[in-house]
Design an enzyme around this catalytic site. Structure first.
Site, PDB file in Angstrom:
ATOM      1  CE  LYS A 286      38.957  39.403  44.179  1.00  0.00           C
ATOM      2  NZ  LYS A 286      37.684  39.785  44.825  1.00  0.00           N
TER       3      LYS A 286
ATOM      4  CB  SER B 191      36.962  43.163  43.171  1.00  0.00           C
ATOM      5  OG  SER B 191      36.744  42.238  44.230  1.00  0.00           O
TER       6      SER B 191
ATOM      7  CB  SER C  19      33.739  40.824  44.645  1.00  0.00           C
ATOM      8  OG  SER C  19      33.734  42.179  45.019  1.00  0.00           O
TER       9      SER C  19
END
Length: 545
Positions: free
Chosen positions: A169, A245, A269
């Site tokens: 990420k 996210s 997330s």
């Protein structure tokens, strides 16, 4: 041992007219507290001291904390069941599948890397435009893959992760890439100078780090829609969101591009997008994995997490990256690292699943029916019991280069006063005490992972971003306790809604109880893995059809 359904991150208040609690029924108990008389001290970081009396786990293997990441990975492999032949139903290729294929010479890491690059190119262009990555470097990927191929040719792979593709990420430092946090500006004021601790440990195991995945800008939303780098689309239906996210990390695993990806879970997330994309999402206890090299967007609630094809893959990567930095002195006593012995799905017994129906059922009908059926199936198959829980409680910068959703979210978050912040930390301490009482009678809380499945991507959100507090509240409903209180949690796919979109079931555990969570997730996975469906967007990098 037991599982709870509880009423949200802060337990649901009782009405003023409620003067007495009904007597507990069999397999039911109550917890009470008076919020009006909140006298707790503020607790700013959810660190949990280890108490061996509170944590008694079945079928675990203690690991020497001084072992290297490759050695820990091998210890995790020794905990897994013996491998089986290829199954007739759809399943994603695992870490062990790649390792065995490389060792046999059927395929090389270089060949897989070339297929990966071709697949990312294809998925990035029309008509798909999946926007999985913010940044990836073909030359760097091929360099790593060539080095891994040579190690296999010499018969000297570093570990089973050698040559395995892992995405990261874009909230986690990973050379040679900038760390943008999903923005257009952050990397300009905070340059990436090296690998985060978790990335460095994976690199020591021989893993191929393939790039930085897309994410909701600054992690400030639940949809995963990013107006700067495109929308990471759901492989089960590209017109739907992935959730955020860690949107790109969930999507690349679901689409078969990587068996594992790293995310950061500061408010669900990792778990939310994992559930919406039909993969495993694992968030360890706060403090279990170093945050060195991770953007400090939400460091008092966030934790590096793992998105994986299977529970076994999550364990292997967890083995590689867990443990404090040698240079750091822990402020609380930490338990020894332990791994679950996953030789059989029936290896642990006498589990009690506690449920709080008011919270558990606060979701769409499809999710309620699917997750309730999953819990019933779990109890019927393994002879576990259900108990019912009832609880009653009496810096300045020009934002023109940010998406509209991030501007609104950061304005809201920045509007709280210092007194409100301190009160929130008192609430954290109070909730810690409530959960200690819960975990004195059980070990795990069980809830759906999200209140809704993936929803439609609106055209007007493509340029501005999206902050939908109706859908957002439904997505984050079951996440906050895990972050606010630093508890470990895992989500496992257990079915699909009427539109064919994935549904996840979540287990939230005692502090430091990762082995128990993985045992439960593994048992749940065993009941549903034969029902997993192939996404509309899927790439078979190991054995091309």
């Amino acid at each position: 041992m037991g599982l709870f359904r509880a009423e949200g991150a802060v337990y649901k208040p009782v009405q003023e007219t409620d003067t007495a609690s009904p007597p507990p029924q069999p397999n039911q108990f109550y917890l009470t507290a008076n919020v009006k008389e909140l006298e707790d001290s503020p607790l700013y970081v959810p660190l949990h001291p280890y108490d061996s009396e509170d944590l008694k786990e079945q079928e675990i293997k203690h690991i020497d904390s001084d072992l290297s990441p490759p050695e820990k990975v091998q210890q995790a492999i020794d905990c897994l069941p013996l491998s089986s032949e290829k199954q007739p139903f759809f399943h994603r290729w695992t870490v062990l599948d790649y390792s065995k294929a490389y060792s046999s010479g059927d395929i090389t890491p270089r060949m897989v890397a070339e297929r990966f690059i071709a697949a990312v190119r294809e998925s990035s262009n029309p008509p798909m435009k999946m926007s999985f990555f913010i940044n990836y470097n073909e030359e760097d990927i091929l360099k790593q893959a060539t080095e891994s191929t040579l190690r296999y040719k010499k018969g000297e792979p570093i570990s089973v992760l050698d040559g395995v593709l892992i995405a990261v990420k874009d909230e986690i430092d990973c050379s040679p890439y900038p760390t943008t946090g999903g923005t257009k500006w952050l990397h300009k004021v905070r340059p990436c100078t090296g690998d985060a601790c978790c990335v460095m440990r994976l690199r020591l195991c021989g893993a191929i780090l393939v790039g930085k995945t897309n994410m909701h800008e600054l992690g400030a939303g639940t949809s995963g829609i990013n107006p700067h780098y495109g929308v990471a689309r759901n492989p089960y239906d590209p017109s739907k969101i992935t959730g955020g996210s860690s949107s790109g990390s969930a999507a690349v695993v679901a689409a078969g591009l990587c068996p594992v990806a790293l995310g950061v879970d500061g408010g669900g997330s990792v778990r939310m997008p994992a559930a919406l994309c039909g993969v495993v999402g694992f968030k360890p206890t706060f403090g279990r994995i170093p945050l060195s090299g991770v953007l400090p967007l939400n460091w008092t609630v966030g934790m590096v997490g793992i998105l994986a094809a299977t529970v076994e893959d999550a364990l292997v990567v967890y083995a590689a990256i867990n443990g404090p930095l040698p240079s750091q002195q822990p402020t609380v006593s930490l338990p020894k690292v332990s791994f679950p012995l996953l030789k059989s799905a029936t290896s642990i017994s006498a589990i009690k699943l506690a449920k709080y129906d008011a919270w558990f059922n606060d979701c769409s009908d499809d999710i309620r029916v699917c997750c309730s059926r999953a819990v019933d199936k779990l109890c019927e198959r393994y002879g576990w019991k259900v108990r019912t829980l009832n609880t009653q409680t009496y810096q300045n910068r020009n934002c023109s280069d940010q998406g509209w959703d991030a501007r609104v979210a950061l304005s809201v978050y920045g509007s709280f006063s210092s007194q409100e912040y301190i009160k929130a930390q008192k609430i954290r301490n109070h909730q810690m005490q409530i959960h200690r009482n819960v975990f004195a009678k059980a070990d795990v809380i069980v809830v759906p992972t999200t209140g809704v499945t993936a929803y439609e991507i609106k055209d007007d959100a493509l340029k501005t971003g999206e902050l939908d507090y109706i859908y957002g509240a439904a997505l984050v409903r079951y996440q906050i306790a895990g972050n606010f209180l630093g508890l470990p949690a895992v989500t496992v796919p257990v079915g699909y809604d009427t539109a064919g979109l994935p549904i996840g079931l979540q287990f939230i555990g005692k502090p430091w109880s990762e082995p128990t969570l993985m045992h439960l997730a593994f048992a749940m996975q065993a009941l549903y893995i034969s029902e997993f469906r192939k996404p509309k967007v899927f790439h078979d990098l190991l054995y091309k059809e």
